[in-house]
Design a protein around this motif. Structure first.
Motif, short mmCIF file in Angstrom:
data_model
loop_
_atom_site.label_atom_id
_atom_site.label_comp_id
_atom_site.label_asym_id
_atom_site.label_seq_id
_atom_site.Cartn_x
_atom_site.Cartn_y
_atom_site.Cartn_z
N ALA A 152 -12.78 -3.54 -10.11
CA ALA A 152 -11.91 -3.55 -11.28
C ALA A 152 -10.44 -3.43 -10.93
CB ALA A 152 -12.30 -2.42 -12.22
N GLY A 153 -10.10 -2.68 -9.90
CA GLY A 153 -8.69 -2.39 -9.68
C GLY A 153 -8.22 -1.30 -10.63
N ASN A 154 -6.93 -0.96 -10.54
CA ASN A 154 -6.43 0.15 -11.35
C ASN A 154 -6.38 -0.19 -12.82
OD1 ASN A 154 -6.06 1.31 -8.94
ND2 ASN A 154 -3.82 1.37 -9.01
N ASP A 155 -6.07 -1.44 -13.14
CA ASP A 155 -5.67 -1.75 -14.51
C ASP A 155 -6.31 -3.06 -14.97
OD1 ASP A 155 -4.33 -1.77 -16.90
OD2 ASP A 155 -2.45 -2.51 -16.06
N PRO A 156 -7.63 -3.11 -15.11
CA PRO A 156 -8.30 -4.39 -15.37
C PRO A 156 -7.97 -4.98 -16.73
CG PRO A 156 -9.84 -2.57 -15.59
CD PRO A 156 -8.58 -2.00 -15.04
N TRP A 157 -7.64 -4.15 -17.73
CA TRP A 157 -7.46 -4.68 -19.08
C TRP A 157 -5.99 -4.88 -19.42
CZ3 TRP A 157 -12.18 -5.91 -20.15
CH2 TRP A 157 -13.26 -5.04 -19.95
N ASP A 158 -5.08 -4.69 -18.47
CA ASP A 158 -3.65 -4.66 -18.78
C ASP A 158 -3.40 -3.57 -19.84
OD1 ASP A 158 -1.06 -5.27 -18.45
OD2 ASP A 158 -1.10 -7.25 -19.37
N GLY A 159 -3.77 -2.36 -19.51
CA GLY A 159 -3.80 -1.25 -20.47
C GLY A 159 -2.43 -0.70 -20.79
N ARG A 160 -2.41 0.24 -21.74
CA ARG A 160 -1.15 0.74 -22.26
C ARG A 160 -0.93 2.21 -21.95
NH1 ARG A 160 0.20 -3.14 -26.03
NH2 ARG A 160 1.81 -1.82 -26.91
N THR A 161 -1.98 2.94 -21.63
CA THR A 161 -1.87 4.39 -21.52
C THR A 161 -1.98 4.82 -20.07
OG1 THR A 161 -4.15 4.32 -22.26
CG2 THR A 161 -2.53 5.10 -23.84
N LEU A 162 -1.65 6.11 -19.82
CA LEU A 162 -1.42 6.56 -18.46
C LEU A 162 -2.63 6.45 -17.54
CD1 LEU A 162 0.77 9.73 -19.03
CD2 LEU A 162 1.48 7.53 -18.09
N GLU A 163 -3.86 6.52 -18.11
CA GLU A 163 -5.01 6.52 -17.21
C GLU A 163 -5.08 5.24 -16.39
OE1 GLU A 163 -5.30 6.08 -20.44
OE2 GLU A 163 -7.10 5.00 -21.05
N TRP A 164 -4.47 4.14 -16.88
CA TRP A 164 -4.54 2.87 -16.16
C TRP A 164 -3.52 2.81 -15.03
CZ3 TRP A 164 -8.98 1.09 -17.29
CH2 TRP A 164 -9.51 1.24 -18.58
N SER A 165 -2.65 3.82 -14.93
CA SER A 165 -1.63 3.78 -13.89
C SER A 165 -2.15 4.35 -12.58
CB SER A 165 -0.40 4.57 -14.34
OG SER A 165 -0.70 5.95 -14.37
N ILE A 166 -3.33 4.95 -12.59
CA ILE A 166 -3.85 5.56 -11.36
C ILE A 166 -5.10 4.83 -10.91
CG2 ILE A 166 -2.86 7.83 -11.74
CD1 ILE A 166 -5.47 8.65 -13.03
N SER A 167 -5.57 5.17 -9.72
CA SER A 167 -6.65 4.39 -9.14
C SER A 167 -7.95 4.58 -9.91
CB SER A 167 -6.85 4.82 -7.68
OG SER A 167 -7.30 6.14 -7.65
N SER A 168 -8.89 3.65 -9.73
CA SER A 168 -10.20 3.75 -10.37
C SER A 168 -11.26 3.89 -9.29
CB SER A 168 -10.52 2.48 -11.17
OG SER A 168 -9.46 2.10 -11.98
N PRO A 169 -12.04 4.93 -9.27
CA PRO A 169 -11.91 6.15 -10.06
C PRO A 169 -10.70 6.97 -9.63
CG PRO A 169 -13.69 6.35 -8.48
CD PRO A 169 -13.22 4.94 -8.39
N PRO A 170 -10.22 7.83 -10.51
CA PRO A 170 -8.99 8.58 -10.20
C PRO A 170 -9.23 9.59 -9.08
CG PRO A 170 -9.53 8.68 -12.54
CD PRO A 170 -10.73 8.13 -11.84
N PRO A 171 -8.17 9.93 -8.32
CA PRO A 171 -8.30 11.00 -7.33
C PRO A 171 -8.53 12.35 -8.01
CG PRO A 171 -6.03 10.34 -7.55
CD PRO A 171 -6.82 9.39 -8.39
N VAL A 172 -9.00 13.33 -7.26
CA VAL A 172 -9.34 14.63 -7.84
C VAL A 172 -8.15 15.22 -8.60
CG1 VAL A 172 -10.06 16.98 -7.32
CG2 VAL A 172 -11.04 15.09 -6.07
N HIS A 173 -6.96 15.03 -8.04
CA HIS A 173 -5.79 15.65 -8.67
C HIS A 173 -5.14 14.72 -9.69
CE1 HIS A 173 -4.65 13.45 -5.03
NE2 HIS A 173 -3.62 13.05 -5.75
N ASN A 174 -5.78 13.60 -10.02
CA ASN A 174 -5.35 12.65 -11.05
C ASN A 174 -4.04 11.95 -10.69
OD1 ASN A 174 -7.55 13.49 -12.41
ND2 ASN A 174 -6.46 14.56 -14.03
N PHE A 175 -2.93 12.67 -10.76
CA PHE A 175 -1.63 12.04 -10.58
C PHE A 175 -0.99 12.58 -9.30
CE2 PHE A 175 -2.48 12.06 -15.11
CZ PHE A 175 -2.18 10.75 -15.46
#
Lengths: 627, 167
Positions: free
Chosen positions: A493-516
């Protein structure tokens, strides 16, 4: 249950069963909630299929009255408290911190405690099937039937099981409220939060105010059953239970559906490539629904003889609650209007949600009209209504969320073809099952009857409903297979498969333990979108070059040294939440089997105290003394 | 929201949203007015709690010791007393003439039961310890079944009786 990702293995995150049992990571707890809820969804579905099989023909012989009563009670309990609420909790756990730019929830160990208490309570409730029979007084448990039922322990399982689930939910709700109010990233004002997170806040407040009322009622029921209490029978008042129950039960309906509304409010802007139409209205109408939800409970009790003034008042209040709901529907349509709509799987389920929810909402307004409700009360028309709201609304919304966020959970996309099969079969099966129930109800078929006589003209539509219910069942097999298969075989999928709008799409998929890696500084609603796109003179979105949807760093390093990964303090794993939850459920078993159970109550208390003391005394992080 | 200028503090409402909200308010006012008229001017009957009784001793004395039909004015006015129990009604059939004003008094001696007359909007709960009352008129002859609509346990599906409406 063990769903370690390749990324976990690569990054040295702890893996293995023990790491999942002791985890306090909000993302893992979210996944645990989701996986458990999905399993229990299949249990509740099997219960429903048995009920439908029994009703296929008049004078059905597949189930006895006793089995039927247990199954319909447990179908209601399972779907409401054990499937839909936890699946909402799964989304909330995973996405509230990601949406507001936080590294975890406010109380990570309390979060783990909520999950384990939920899981153990459900195991306890379901174990009653094997230990002398499940609760059979209806999920509504009307007293004095529920306090008089001859069967030894069945409604005690209900009173204790629901009580413990309530404790788990209250803990989780307090946690979410504290998280949202104290842990937002710099610049993330309340009115810049994603709508899903807003709805999570509203739901958490609803639960904190409504569950204690239910808890009081359950304790009174337990006292009536075991210690000769007179709350609902004898010198007490049977209607007291109905008031207490519905004062919880009606807000509960909004608890089930508001998170789904939040999810589709994320999906529509993403796939229409437009901001949400009337963002403040969607937020405020959600809050309005929450407030008004506490003022309509007696519309479940029109036939109880409350008198014309009370019934007219509750009738108008119920009609009024349709207004903020209508506002939301209008806003979703407004979001799609003129947008570049992409019919992806999440979008299709979201559109399904809105269409079916409108049908359920309209039949709900019919119930609010008192004289018309007398014809529909406790008929299959009501069954049709609330399935359109909770399945057509709730379940479609949550499935939409699963398709939307699966890439964030696993790093891979769900299979499109299997998803299409799932959607169309589910839509077809759903309408075949529940649309005929409108007709059956208006023709006089009563709810909660394990069989019906021949020759009343109900045969055909009952057969249609049974066929439909099996189509729903098949559609969810496609879903389950898709979830399992795509984890290995899905497109990356990559980080941002849907061309999203909110912050969760700015980080890797799945997110790292510390999120940001670095906490973002927020300047807009849909902040991530405005980092990717600028607006040209004609109002069109223009991609800003060189931003590839990678990690967004704070423009000013507000966090100083602490913002860097090597100095972040993530909470350590802990097994004390599991111990505390286990002790409480041990007590619960004891209370069901009084008076011999007092021994178990004592042992459970000791286990809980061990858990709570260990919890309080252990350091939050391994190196907590390091400043 | 981000700039604190006085222009922005007033919330922007889209014209279509404004129109939608106005339409919703008009619909609500119509609802409220019609409910008020129906409730207070047309005299529409809703079931009410008539009196409180002791469910254990209620059948020791009249009228509940002999539930059934009482003729108040022949052909015009009748009272019907019905006791609901797990899982039957006493009596299981009642007979009233077409066009008469029939007042039902229903109570329960054990748990909640329902009392719904099919093909009418007569439907109310029979709560132990309370007497529910509702007045209605049958305009067509025939048999109207009354069924239990409140879940009351194992025999719930088989709990019914019937009203014979005669010419």
């Amino acid at each position: 249950m063990v769903v370690d990702t390749e990324k976990d293995l690569a990054s040295g995150n702890p893996t293995g069963l023990w790491s999942w049992i002791t985890t306090v990571d909000h993302k893992r707890i979210g996944l645990l909630y989701g996986a458990s809820a999905l399993i229990f969804f299949f249990v509740a579905g099997l219960e429903a299929l048995l009920l439908r099989l029994q009703l296929t023909t008049p004078n059905g012989t597949i189930l006895s009255a006793d089995a039927y009563n247990q199954l319909f009670t447990m179908h209601g309990l399972t779907m409401l408290l054990v499937v839909v609420m936890p699946v909402a909790a799964a989304f909330m756990n995973y996405f509230i911190p990601l949406h507001i730019g936080a590294r975890d929830v406010a109380f990570p160990r309390a979060n783990a405690f909520s999950y384990w208490l939920f899981l153990f309570s459900v195991v306890m409730l379901l174990s009653s099937f094997l230990l002398g029979g499940a609760p059979d007084g209806g999920w509504f448990g009307y007293a004095p039937l529920s306090t008089q039922l001859e069967e030894f322990v069945r409604m005690d399982y209900y009173a204790i099981g629901a009580q413990l689930l309530g404790i788990a939910s209250i803990t989780a709700s307090a946690n979410f409220i504290a998280t949202v109010f104290t842990m937002r990233a710099p610049g993330m004002t309340l009115m810049r939060m994603p709508v899903f997170t807003w709805m999570a806040v509203v739901v958490s407040f609803l639960l904190i105010f409504s569950l204690p009322i239910f808890g009081v009622g359950l304790f009174q029921m337990f006292f009536d059953r075991n210690f000769g209490g007179q709350f609902f029978g004898g010198t007490g008042d049977p209607l007291l239970w109905q008031h207490l129950f519905w004062l919880f039960g009606h807000p509960e309906v909004y608890v089930l559906v508001l998170p789904a509304m939040g999810i589709v409010s994320e999906i529509f802007p993403t796939f229409s490539r437009k901001p949400l139409f009337g963002y403040p209205f969607v937020v405020f109408s959600g809050i309005a629904i929450g407030f008004m939800g506490f003022g309509v409970w007696a519309h479940h009790m029109y036939t109880a003889g409350l008198g014309p003034v009370a019934e007219a008042g509750f009738g108008v209040a119920t009609m009024m609650i349709a207004v903020p709901t209508g506002v939301k529907i209008f806003n979703w349509i407004g979001t799609m209007w003129g947008g570049k709509v992409k019919f992806t799987l999440p979008m299709m389920f979201a559109i399904g949600f809105v269409s079916l929810f409108v049908i359920g909402g309209l039949s709900g307004v019919l119930h609010s009209v008192v004289p018309s409700d007398y014809q529909q009360h406790d008929s299959y028309f009501v069954v049709a209504h609330f399935h359109y709201v909770l399945f057509g609304g709730g379940v479609f919304g949550y499935v939409a969320g699963a398709y939307y966020w699966y890439p964030k959970w696993t790093g891979r996309m769900l299979d499109e073809k299997l998803g299409q099969w799932h959607f169309w079969l589910m839509l077809l099966g759903f309408n075949l099952t529940f649309a005929p129930m409108h007709i059956l109800g208006l023709n006089g078929m009563a709810r909660r009857t394990y069989r019906y006589p021949e020759g009343l003209g109900w045969e055909f539509w009952n057969q249609v409903a049974t066929v439909g219910s099996f189509i729903i069942g098949i559609s969810f097999l496609f879903f389950a297979w898709n979830l399992i298969k795509s984890r290995k075989d899905g497109r990356v999928a990559g980080n941002d498969p849907w061309d999203g709008r909110t912050l969760e799409w700015s980080i890797s998929s799945p997110p790292p333990v510390h999120n940001f890696d670095e906490i973002p500084v927020v300047q807009h609603v849909d902040d991530f979108w405005y980092r990717k796109y600028a607006t040209d003179d004609e109002g069109r979105a223009v991609r800003i070059p060189d931003v590839t949807g990678g990690t967004i760093a704070a423009e000013t390093d507000t966090g100083g040294e602490d913002a860097h990964e090597e100095d972040m303090h993530m909470p350590s794993p802990s097994y004390y939440p599991v111990v505390s939850a286990f002790g409480i459920v041990f007590m619960g078993y004891g209370l069901v089997y009084l008076p011999g159970g007092w021994v178990a109550v004592g042992i459970g208390t000791l286990i809980t105290m061990w858990g709570v003391f260990g919890w309080s005394l252990e350091p939050v992080t391994r190196d907590a003394d390091h400043d | 929201m981000s700039t604190p200028s006085s222009e922005k503090t007033k919330m922007h409402i889209d014209p279509t949203e404004r129109a939608w909200m106005r339409a919703a308010i008009v619909v609500l006012v119509i609802f409220a007015v019609s409910v008020t008229i129906a409730g207070f001017m047309l005299g529409i009957q809703v079931p009410t709690e008539e009196q409180r009784v002791n469910p254990q001793t209620i059948q020791d004395a009249p009228p509940w010791s002999e539930p059934g039909v009482r003729e108040i004015v022949p052909g015009e006015k009748y009272d019907v007393y019905i006791v609901s129990k797990r899982f039957f009604y006493e009596p299981s059939t009642v007979e009233v003439p077409v066009g008469a004003e029939v007042t039902f008094y229903v109570t329960s001696t054990d748990v909640q039961h329902g009392f719904k007359i099919q093909d009418t909007n007569v439907n109310f709960m029979a709560v132990p310890g309370e007497v529910s009352k509702l007045t209605t008129t049958f305009n067509e002859a025939g048999t109207y079944d009354y069924i239990c609509t409140e879940y009351c346990g194992l025999g719930h599906a088989a709990m019914f009786g019937s009203v014979l409406v005669t010419q």
